[in-house]
Design a protein around this motif. Structure first.
Motif, PDB file in Angstrom:
ATOM      1  N   ASP A   1       0.823  -1.209   0.000  1.00 24.77           N
ATOM      2  CA  ASP A   1       0.000   0.000   0.000  1.00 24.77           C
ATOM      3  C   ASP A   1       0.855   1.258   0.000  1.00 24.77           C
ATOM      4  O   ASP A   1       0.542   2.230  -0.698  1.00 24.77           O
ATOM      5  CB  ASP A   1      -0.925  -0.001   1.215  1.00 24.77           C
ATOM      6  CG  ASP A   1      -1.830   1.215   1.233  1.00 24.77           C
ATOM      7  OD1 ASP A   1      -2.780   1.257   0.437  1.00 24.77           O
ATOM      8  OD2 ASP A   1      -1.570   2.151   2.025  1.00 24.77           O
ATOM      9  N   LEU A   2       1.933   1.250   0.766  1.00 25.28           N
ATOM     10  CA  LEU A   2       2.831   2.412   0.775  1.00 25.28           C
ATOM     11  C   LEU A   2       3.364   2.694  -0.624  1.00 25.28           C
ATOM     12  O   LEU A   2       3.408   3.848  -1.067  1.00 25.28           O
ATOM     13  CB  LEU A   2       3.995   2.167   1.743  1.00 25.28           C
ATOM     14  CG  LEU A   2       3.680   2.226   3.240  1.00 25.28           C
ATOM     15  CD1 LEU A   2       4.842   1.668   4.050  1.00 25.28           C
ATOM     16  CD2 LEU A   2       3.373   3.661   3.670  1.00 25.28           C
ATOM     17  N   LYS A   3       3.761   1.645  -1.330  1.00 20.99           N
ATOM     18  CA  LYS A   3       4.280   1.820  -2.692  1.00 20.99           C
ATOM     19  C   LYS A   3       3.187   2.316  -3.634  1.00 20.99           C
ATOM     20  O   LYS A   3       3.425   3.213  -4.456  1.00 20.99           O
ATOM     21  CB  LYS A   3       4.860   0.501  -3.204  1.00 20.99           C
ATOM     22  CG  LYS A   3       6.152   0.087  -2.511  1.00 20.99           C
ATOM     23  CD  LYS A   3       6.643  -1.258  -3.036  1.00 20.99           C
ATOM     24  CE  LYS A   3       7.955  -1.660  -2.381  1.00 20.99           C
ATOM     25  NZ  LYS A   3       8.407  -3.015  -2.842  1.00 20.99           N
ATOM     26  N   LEU A   4       1.998   1.739  -3.526  1.00 20.80           N
ATOM     27  CA  LEU A   4       0.882   2.119  -4.389  1.00 20.80           C
ATOM     28  C   LEU A   4       0.536   3.591  -4.225  1.00 20.80           C
ATOM     29  O   LEU A   4       0.424   4.334  -5.222  1.00 20.80           O
ATOM     30  CB  LEU A   4      -0.336   1.253  -4.075  1.00 20.80           C
ATOM     31  CG  LEU A   4      -1.659   1.681  -4.738  1.00 20.80           C
ATOM     32  CD1 LEU A   4      -1.569   1.506  -6.247  1.00 20.80           C
ATOM     33  CD2 LEU A   4      -2.826   0.883  -4.159  1.00 20.80           C
ATOM     34  N   GLN A   5       0.362   4.033  -2.984  1.00 16.29           N
ATOM     35  CA  GLN A   5      -0.074   5.415  -2.770  1.00 16.29           C
ATOM     36  C   GLN A   5       1.051   6.421  -3.004  1.00 16.29           C
ATOM     37  O   GLN A   5       0.783   7.569  -3.388  1.00 16.29           O
ATOM     38  CB  GLN A   5      -0.667   5.566  -1.359  1.00 16.29           C
ATOM     39  CG  GLN A   5      -1.850   4.656  -1.090  1.00 16.29           C
ATOM     40  CD  GLN A   5      -2.978   4.816  -2.106  1.00 16.29           C
ATOM     41  OE1 GLN A   5      -3.048   5.785  -2.866  1.00 16.29           O
ATOM     42  NE2 GLN A   5      -3.878   3.840  -2.146  1.00 16.29           N
ATOM     43  N   PHE A   6       2.292   6.000  -2.822  1.00 19.02           N
ATOM     44  CA  PHE A   6       3.410   6.873  -3.203  1.00 19.02           C
ATOM     45  C   PHE A   6       3.395   7.090  -4.714  1.00 19.02           C
ATOM     46  O   PHE A   6       3.576   8.216  -5.192  1.00 19.02           O
ATOM     47  CB  PHE A   6       4.743   6.258  -2.764  1.00 19.02           C
ATOM     48  CG  PHE A   6       5.924   7.150  -3.017  1.00 19.02           C
ATOM     49  CD1 PHE A   6       6.270   8.139  -2.107  1.00 19.02           C
ATOM     50  CD2 PHE A   6       6.700   7.001  -4.151  1.00 19.02           C
ATOM     51  CE1 PHE A   6       7.362   8.971  -2.328  1.00 19.02           C
ATOM     52  CE2 PHE A   6       7.786   7.817  -4.385  1.00 19.02           C
ATOM     53  CZ  PHE A   6       8.118   8.814  -3.471  1.00 19.02           C
TER      54      PHE A   6
ATOM     55  N   SER B   1      -9.133  -3.214   2.767  1.00 23.72           N
ATOM     56  CA  SER B   1      -9.895  -2.369   1.844  1.00 23.72           C
ATOM     57  C   SER B   1      -9.329  -0.954   1.813  1.00 23.72           C
ATOM     58  O   SER B   1      -8.845  -0.429   2.815  1.00 23.72           O
ATOM     59  CB  SER B   1     -11.376  -2.338   2.241  1.00 23.72           C
ATOM     60  OG  SER B   1     -11.560  -1.803   3.533  1.00 23.72           O
ATOM     61  N   HIS B   2      -9.398  -0.344   0.631  1.00 25.53           N
ATOM     62  CA  HIS B   2      -8.902   1.009   0.415  1.00 25.53           C
ATOM     63  C   HIS B   2     -10.076   1.991   0.355  1.00 25.53           C
ATOM     64  O   HIS B   2     -11.138   1.662  -0.167  1.00 25.53           O
ATOM     65  CB  HIS B   2      -8.114   1.102  -0.896  1.00 25.53           C
ATOM     66  CG  HIS B   2      -6.827   0.331  -0.873  1.00 25.53           C
ATOM     67  ND1 HIS B   2      -6.780  -1.040  -1.081  1.00 25.53           N
ATOM     68  CD2 HIS B   2      -5.545   0.724  -0.664  1.00 25.53           C
ATOM     69  CE1 HIS B   2      -5.514  -1.440  -1.008  1.00 25.53           C
ATOM     70  NE2 HIS B   2      -4.752  -0.394  -0.753  1.00 25.53           N
ATOM     71  N   HIS B   3      -9.840   3.170   0.887  1.00 26.77           N
ATOM     72  CA  HIS B   3     -10.857   4.214   0.883  1.00 26.77           C
ATOM     73  C   HIS B   3     -10.241   5.493   0.335  1.00 26.77           C
ATOM     74  O   HIS B   3      -9.237   5.976   0.867  1.00 26.77           O
ATOM     75  CB  HIS B   3     -11.395   4.463   2.287  1.00 26.77           C
ATOM     76  CG  HIS B   3     -12.027   3.243   2.910  1.00 26.77           C
ATOM     77  ND1 HIS B   3     -13.384   3.020   2.882  1.00 26.77           N
ATOM     78  CD2 HIS B   3     -11.465   2.173   3.540  1.00 26.77           C
ATOM     79  CE1 HIS B   3     -13.645   1.874   3.487  1.00 26.77           C
ATOM     80  NE2 HIS B   3     -12.501   1.334   3.889  1.00 26.77           N
TER      81      HIS B   3
END
Length: 306
Positions: free
Chosen positions: A64-69, A259-261
């Motif tokens: 998730d850290l990589k995705l949102q970065f 889950s992502h919001h």
């Protein structure tokens, strides 16, 4: 703030002016488990079993850290539950903070009740402080205040530690005493005030009580107390209904079930009409380009301590 950090934030802001919905902050609720049973906690009021999967794995967090970065986020905050209790095999909170820094996040932080080990790899630590000893312990449990203060006093940390007060029925008359505690503690960089966002309804303030509280906080800020809410942000705390104004995309969330919001997990619920989160107001003002708010907030919440 380095030139690279400044350029990155400026690029995000300019993009938002032209309609970009890129996130600025990545908020990771890494687990629901906690060692306390605070009166106002919406997680405590439900069985963890009701919430489904209750903890993110290390791999899920890093993914998730990589995705949102990649999506644009440059600030990462870890929340719970009690974040310092999180572990996955031989990994602990320090490992995920270091992972965020290695990925490239400018500023990392986490929230804690201060009764467990303090991790010092982050740029910011947010400690929950709900009043002087007798009030804090009334809300969070006997002996919690002293454990928190011992943790703050003894941690070897070069970043900023700030207090977070959630104003509710039990502590609404103790705003000044709490601000005084922070003012007198050299280890605390300041305090930020929020109202409880229901549920539970029974300890939420009335609208008139909120107005009185905001006026008191503004008065203390004018007197030089280290209050971190921006001046304009405090005024906006008087506005309860943020269902249509919330700049939801500024922060993205992942919760323990994976889950992502794209915005607050409470988005679209009745809680939006009685929002007490100070950050919503600050994000709104930053998006609008309010210079004073950007200046007031950036020194702690945007910059790396290195």
């Amino acid at each position: 703030m380095s030139m690279g950090e400044m350029f990155g934030y400026a690029r995000w802001w300019l993009g938002s002016l032209f309609g970009s919905k890129a996130p600025l902050v990545n908020t990771l609720v890494i687990q629901y488990a906690c060692n306390l049973r605070c009166k106002h906690c919406s997680i405590h009021s439900r069985n963890i079993e009701e919430l489904g999967k209750s903890k993110l794995t290390y791999d899920e967090i890093v993914e998730d850290l990589k995705l949102q970065f990649k999506n644009g986020a440059r600030i990462a905050y870890f929340e719970g539950g009690e974040t310092t209790m999180w572990s996955d095999g031989d990994k602990d909170l320090g490992d995920v903070i270091r992972a965020a820094k290695e990925i490239g996040y400018n500023n990392t932080g986490y929230t804690t009740n201060g009764t467990n080990v303090m991790f010092t790899d982050s740029d910011v630590i947010s400690v929950s402080l709900d009043g002087p000893r007798e009030i804090h312990d009334l809300i969070r449990g006997e002996g919690v205040f002293d454990k928190l203060m011992d943790s703050v006093s003894n941690v070897d940390f070069s970043g900023a530690i700030y207090a977070n007060m959630v104003i509710q029925k039990d502590n609404m008359e103790y705003i000044e005493q709490t601000a005084e505690l922070v003012k007198d503690n050299d280890r605390l960089a300041g305090i930020i005030f929020n109202f409880i966002t229901p549920p539970p309804e029974e300890i939420s303030l009335t609208y008139d009580e909120k107005i009185k509280a905001v006026d008191k906080i503004r008065e203390l800020k004018r007197k030089g107390y280290p209050i971190l809410n921006s001046k304009r942000g405090l005024e906006l705390l008087k506005e309860e209904d943020w269902s249509d104004k919330c700049p939801y995309y500024v922060t993205v969330f992942i919760v323990p079930d994976g889950s992502h919001h794209n915005g607050c997990p409470m988005q679209g619920t009745a809680s939006c009409k009685n929002c007490g989160f100070a950050a919503v107001r600050e994000y709104y003002l930053i998006k609008k380009g309010n210079i004073s708010t950007i200046s007031e907030m950036s020194s702690i919440f945007a910059m790396s301590k290195k």
